[in-house]
Scaffold this active site. Structure first.
Site, PDB file in Angstrom:
ATOM      1  NE  ARG A 135     -31.325  50.045  -9.716  1.00 41.78           N
ATOM      2  CZ  ARG A 135     -30.374  50.759 -10.293  1.00 41.78           C
ATOM      3  NH1 ARG A 135     -29.948  51.864  -9.721  1.00 41.78           N
ATOM      4  NH2 ARG A 135     -29.849  50.360 -11.423  1.00 41.78           N
ATOM      5  CE  LYS A 157     -52.526  44.487  -3.146  1.00 42.51           C
ATOM      6  NZ  LYS A 157     -53.356  43.470  -3.815  1.00 42.51           N
ATOM      7  CD  GLU A 199     -63.192  47.756  -0.889  1.00 41.19           C
ATOM      8  OE1 GLU A 199     -62.878  46.777  -0.187  1.00 41.19           O
ATOM      9  OE2 GLU A 199     -63.298  47.698  -2.145  1.00 41.19           O
ATOM     10  CE  LYS A 245     -55.039  47.040   2.140  1.00 45.98           C
ATOM     11  NZ  LYS A 245     -55.205  47.498   0.788  1.00 45.98           N
ATOM     12  CD  GLU A 255     -51.694  40.288  -3.021  1.00 46.12           C
ATOM     13  OE1 GLU A 255     -51.184  40.049  -4.115  1.00 46.12           O
ATOM     14  OE2 GLU A 255     -52.808  40.805  -2.879  1.00 46.12           O
ATOM     15  NE  ARG A 259     -52.069  42.973   0.785  1.00 48.52           N
ATOM     16  CZ  ARG A 259     -51.121  43.897   0.743  1.00 48.52           C
ATOM     17  NH1 ARG A 259     -49.948  43.677   1.258  1.00 48.52           N
ATOM     18  NH2 ARG A 259     -51.332  45.056   0.179  1.00 48.52           N
ATOM     19  CG  ASN A 263     -59.167  39.119  -2.456  1.00 48.50           C
ATOM     20  OD1 ASN A 263     -58.985  40.330  -2.641  1.00 48.50           O
ATOM     21  ND2 ASN A 263     -58.275  38.208  -2.737  1.00 48.50           N
ATOM     22  CG  HIS A 266     -62.916  42.238  -3.605  1.00 45.79           C
ATOM     23  ND1 HIS A 266     -63.488  42.558  -2.391  1.00 45.79           N
ATOM     24  CD2 HIS A 266     -62.342  43.383  -4.051  1.00 45.79           C
ATOM     25  CE1 HIS A 266     -63.252  43.832  -2.115  1.00 45.79           C
ATOM     26  NE2 HIS A 266     -62.555  44.363  -3.106  1.00 45.79           N
ATOM     27  CG  HIS A 270     -62.634  41.306  -9.089  1.00 48.08           C
ATOM     28  ND1 HIS A 270     -61.646  40.764  -8.300  1.00 48.08           N
ATOM     29  CD2 HIS A 270     -62.515  42.636  -8.955  1.00 48.08           C
ATOM     30  CE1 HIS A 270     -60.973  41.735  -7.720  1.00 48.08           C
ATOM     31  NE2 HIS A 270     -61.471  42.892  -8.099  1.00 48.08           N
ATOM     32  CG  HIS A 283     -63.933  48.081  -6.749  1.00 50.74           C
ATOM     33  ND1 HIS A 283     -63.615  46.824  -7.217  1.00 50.74           N
ATOM     34  CD2 HIS A 283     -63.498  48.118  -5.461  1.00 50.74           C
ATOM     35  CE1 HIS A 283     -62.995  46.143  -6.266  1.00 50.74           C
ATOM     36  NE2 HIS A 283     -62.921  46.906  -5.190  1.00 50.74           N
TER      37      HIS A 283
HETATM   38  N1  LIG Z   1     -53.123  49.669  -4.205  1.00 44.85           N
HETATM   39  C1  LIG Z   1     -54.106  49.034  -3.614  1.00 44.85           C
HETATM   40  O1  LIG Z   1     -53.907  48.267  -2.679  1.00 44.85           O
HETATM   41  C2  LIG Z   1     -55.512  49.279  -4.087  1.00 44.85           C
HETATM   42  C3  LIG Z   1     -56.583  48.824  -3.320  1.00 44.85           C
HETATM   43  C4  LIG Z   1     -57.874  49.109  -3.747  1.00 44.85           C
HETATM   44  C5  LIG Z   1     -58.069  49.821  -4.924  1.00 44.85           C
HETATM   45  N2  LIG Z   1     -57.010  50.242  -5.652  1.00 44.85           N
HETATM   46  C6  LIG Z   1     -57.195  51.015  -6.896  1.00 44.85           C
HETATM   47  O2  LIG Z   1     -57.816  52.250  -6.563  1.00 44.85           O
HETATM   48  C7  LIG Z   1     -58.524  52.705  -7.706  1.00 44.85           C
HETATM   49  C8  LIG Z   1     -59.882  53.215  -7.259  1.00 44.85           C
HETATM   50  O3  LIG Z   1     -59.702  54.269  -6.355  1.00 44.85           O
HETATM   51  P1  LIG Z   1     -60.832  55.379  -6.139  1.00 44.85           P
HETATM   52  O4  LIG Z   1     -62.115  54.720  -5.873  1.00 44.85           O
HETATM   53  O5  LIG Z   1     -60.296  56.360  -5.166  1.00 44.85           O
HETATM   54  O6  LIG Z   1     -60.974  55.993  -7.595  1.00 44.85           O
HETATM   55  P2  LIG Z   1     -60.380  57.332  -8.271  1.00 44.85           P
HETATM   56  O7  LIG Z   1     -58.990  57.536  -7.910  1.00 44.85           O
HETATM   57  O8  LIG Z   1     -60.746  57.261  -9.696  1.00 44.85           O
HETATM   58  O9  LIG Z   1     -61.248  58.458  -7.559  1.00 44.85           O
HETATM   59  C9  LIG Z   1     -62.629  58.461  -7.735  1.00 44.85           C
HETATM   60  C10 LIG Z   1     -63.126  59.832  -8.210  1.00 44.85           C
HETATM   61  O10 LIG Z   1     -63.208  60.713  -7.085  1.00 44.85           O
HETATM   62  C11 LIG Z   1     -62.494  61.913  -7.352  1.00 44.85           C
HETATM   63  N3  LIG Z   1     -61.977  62.372  -6.073  1.00 44.85           N
HETATM   64  C12 LIG Z   1     -61.111  61.723  -5.263  1.00 44.85           C
HETATM   65  N4  LIG Z   1     -60.957  62.407  -4.128  1.00 44.85           N
HETATM   66  C13 LIG Z   1     -61.739  63.518  -4.209  1.00 44.85           C
HETATM   67  C14 LIG Z   1     -62.020  64.604  -3.331  1.00 44.85           C
HETATM   68  N5  LIG Z   1     -61.507  64.650  -2.108  1.00 44.85           N
HETATM   69  N6  LIG Z   1     -62.865  65.544  -3.756  1.00 44.85           N
HETATM   70  C15 LIG Z   1     -63.448  65.470  -4.979  1.00 44.85           C
HETATM   71  N7  LIG Z   1     -63.239  64.472  -5.845  1.00 44.85           N
HETATM   72  C16 LIG Z   1     -62.387  63.504  -5.454  1.00 44.85           C
HETATM   73  C17 LIG Z   1     -61.469  61.530  -8.376  1.00 44.85           C
HETATM   74  O11 LIG Z   1     -61.066  62.649  -9.119  1.00 44.85           O
HETATM   75  C18 LIG Z   1     -62.228  60.512  -9.214  1.00 44.85           C
HETATM   76  O12 LIG Z   1     -63.030  61.170 -10.153  1.00 44.85           O
HETATM   77  C19 LIG Z   1     -58.574  51.570  -8.693  1.00 44.85           C
HETATM   78  O13 LIG Z   1     -57.689  51.813  -9.735  1.00 44.85           O
HETATM   79  C20 LIG Z   1     -58.122  50.366  -7.880  1.00 44.85           C
HETATM   80  O14 LIG Z   1     -57.461  49.384  -8.648  1.00 44.85           O
HETATM   81  C21 LIG Z   1     -55.744  49.992  -5.251  1.00 44.85           C
HETATM   82 ZN   LIG Z   2     -62.120  46.440  -3.307  1.00 43.42          ZN
END
Ligand SMILES: NC(=O)c1ccc[n+]([C@@H]2O[C@H](COP(=O)([O-])OP(=O)(O)OC[C@H]3O[C@@H](n4cnc5c(N)ncnc54)[C@H](O)[C@@H]3O)[C@@H](O)[C@H]2O)c1
Ligand SMILES: [Zn+2]
Length: 388
Positions: A135, A157, A199, A245, A255, A259, A263, A266, A270, A283
């Site tokens: 938990r 999130k 972003e 943020k 949300e 918040r 978007n 977005h 999307h 993205h």
């Molecule tokens: N929780 C939230 O509020 C929230 C908000 C926005 C996005 N997201 C989520 O985040 C995800 C996208 O995140 P992302 O863009 O970081 O993608 P990701 O986690 O896939 O990373 C992108 C790529 O960069 C590489 N990488 C990351 N850091 C590195 C580093 N320092 N050196 C070398 N390679 C590195 C990773 O291995 C991957 O191949 C999506 O799943 C999205 O839904 C969540």
């Molecule tokens: Zn985004």
């Protein structure tokens, strides 16, 4: 900001952004460089138990595992580094289940700690597993991609994808802290850097005009997407974005309203990502296009003048984002948007600029304007910002 309660030796080296959530829950963000050596001291400060599990992926592990291991040598903590496969397709319940199996194998207790060390994929799935294991176990978000540092790791999130859609399963779970090591950006691929930058521009456009100006002024340096060439600039971009943020999510944790301004770009974004089956656009690329499209819709509705719209579109263009939707996919975008989970009562909701640094959420954008905007950005009639 001071008064983080950190020992003075750490306080000096980190920029701290306080995050106060309901009741006593704090989730401060620490922004520094070359941080691994400080991890054990941070964990002492938070009173964490002796087991630490770092969840990462093979690419990131290759760069940083030995530095992390060195940092923990001789400390009171027993360290395990485990990885999940790299890529959005592995942000699944199955992978979360495997993480839970590992936590059980390691006999983690509630005082022990999971560190999500990676991009948003690692952050979301490791965060999800940590939030449901017993938990909820101590979680540290240690984001390594620009997108995760300015967005995914902040706000609490967590998520895994479901076969029927992205991010359909998840929790709201605040980490004990967010530990941003800017130096990890040195190994982030250029395309991923650009993705995160969308972003950053978003925060400028929705609530921080000084940040928007700063990106315009430092465009040449930023365009190189090379952290090591101008670390001070990236530090400023990450810090201002993280603050933006935080300001939004501390007011609206679940949300309920504010918040939604996050978007911006977005709704169209999307639509584009989905219409091209998540293959053609990353993205950030889709969101950049989406911001340009939302700004164009705002201009068509008389909410902003041509000059403001052109400043937004031009900045995105100059940073290297494409402003073209391949014509084949354009017709599908509208229908995809209409089935988006952000549609409320059958009305599409758009975040539209009303000035630089200001936005409004609108559900009354005429269908005709939406169509015109999509047409304007479809490849044949590719959009070119006018010179002023
Ligand atoms: N929780 C939230 O509020 C929230 C908000 C926005 C996005 N997201 C989520 O985040 C995800 C996208 O995140 P992302 O863009 O970081 O993608 P990701 O986690 O896939 O990373 C992108 C790529 O960069 C590489 N990488 C990351 N850091 C590195 C580093 N320092 N050196 C070398 N390679 C590195 C990773 O291995 C991957 O191949 C999506 O799943 C999205 O839904 C969540
Ligand atoms: Zn985004």
């Amino acid at each position: 900001m001071k008064h983080s309660g950190l020992p003075a030796s750490l306080e000096k080296q980190y920029h701290t952004i306080a995050q106060q959530f309901q009741e006593e829950h704090q989730s401060p963000i620490f922004i520094g460089t070359s941080c691994f050596g400080d991890w054990p001291r941070f964990f002492d400060h938070f009173g964490f138990g002796k087991s630490v599990v770092v969840v990462t992926n093979p690419q990131i592990r290759r760069h940083y595992a030995s530095a992390i291991e060195t940092a923990f040598q001789g400390s009171k903590y027993s360290l395990k580094i485990i990885d999940i496969p790299s890529g959005e397709q592995f942000k699944t319940m199955d992978v979360a289940q495997r993480l839970l199996d590992s936590f059980l194998d390691f006999k983690l207790e509630r005082t022990d700690t999971v560190v999500a060390f990676g991009g948003g994929v690692v952050g979301d799935v490791a965060g999800f597993a940590a939030s449901v294991y017993l938990r909820g176990i101590n979680l540290v978000q240690a984001p390594t991609s620009l997108l995760a540092q300015v967005d995914a790791a902040i706000g609490g999130k967590t998520a895994v994808n479901h076969p029927r859609g992205k991010n359909l399963v998840g929790t709201f779970y605040q980490p004990r802290c967010v530990l941003i090591d800017l130096s990890t950006l040195a190994t982030l691929p250029r395309k991923e850097m650009l993705c995160g930058l969308a972003e950053v521009v978003k925060y400028g456009a929705i609530c921080n005009v000084a940040l928007f100006d700063y990106i315009e002024k430092n465009l040449e340096a930023i365009k190189s997407m090379a952290y090591s060439q101008c670390p001070d600039i990236w530090q400023h971009l990450v810090t201002e974005s993280a603050k933006a943020k935080t300001a939004v999510v501390t007011v609206d944790q679940k949300e309920a309203g504010l918040r939604e301004i996050l978007n911006f770009g977005h709704t169209f974004g999307h639509g584009i990502e989905t219409a091209f089956n998540y293959r053609r656009f990353l993205h950030g690329e889709a969101v950049a296009l989406g911001m340009a499209m939302a700004s164009t819709a705002a201009q068509k509705m008389g909410l902003i003048d041509d000059l403001t719209k052109d400043r937004i579109v031009k900045l995105l263009q100059k940073l290297g984002f494409t402003m073209e939707i391949p014509e084949v996919g354009a017709p599908g975008i509208l229908s995809v948007m209409a089935s988006d989970k952000k549609v409320r009562d059958g009305r599409l909701r758009f975040v539209l600029p009303t000035a630089l640094g200001k936005v409004e959420v609108r559900d009354d954008v005429p269908q005709e304007i939406i169509k015109q905007v999509i047409d304007a950005f479809a490849a044949k009639a590719s959009y070119v910002a006018e010179e002023h």
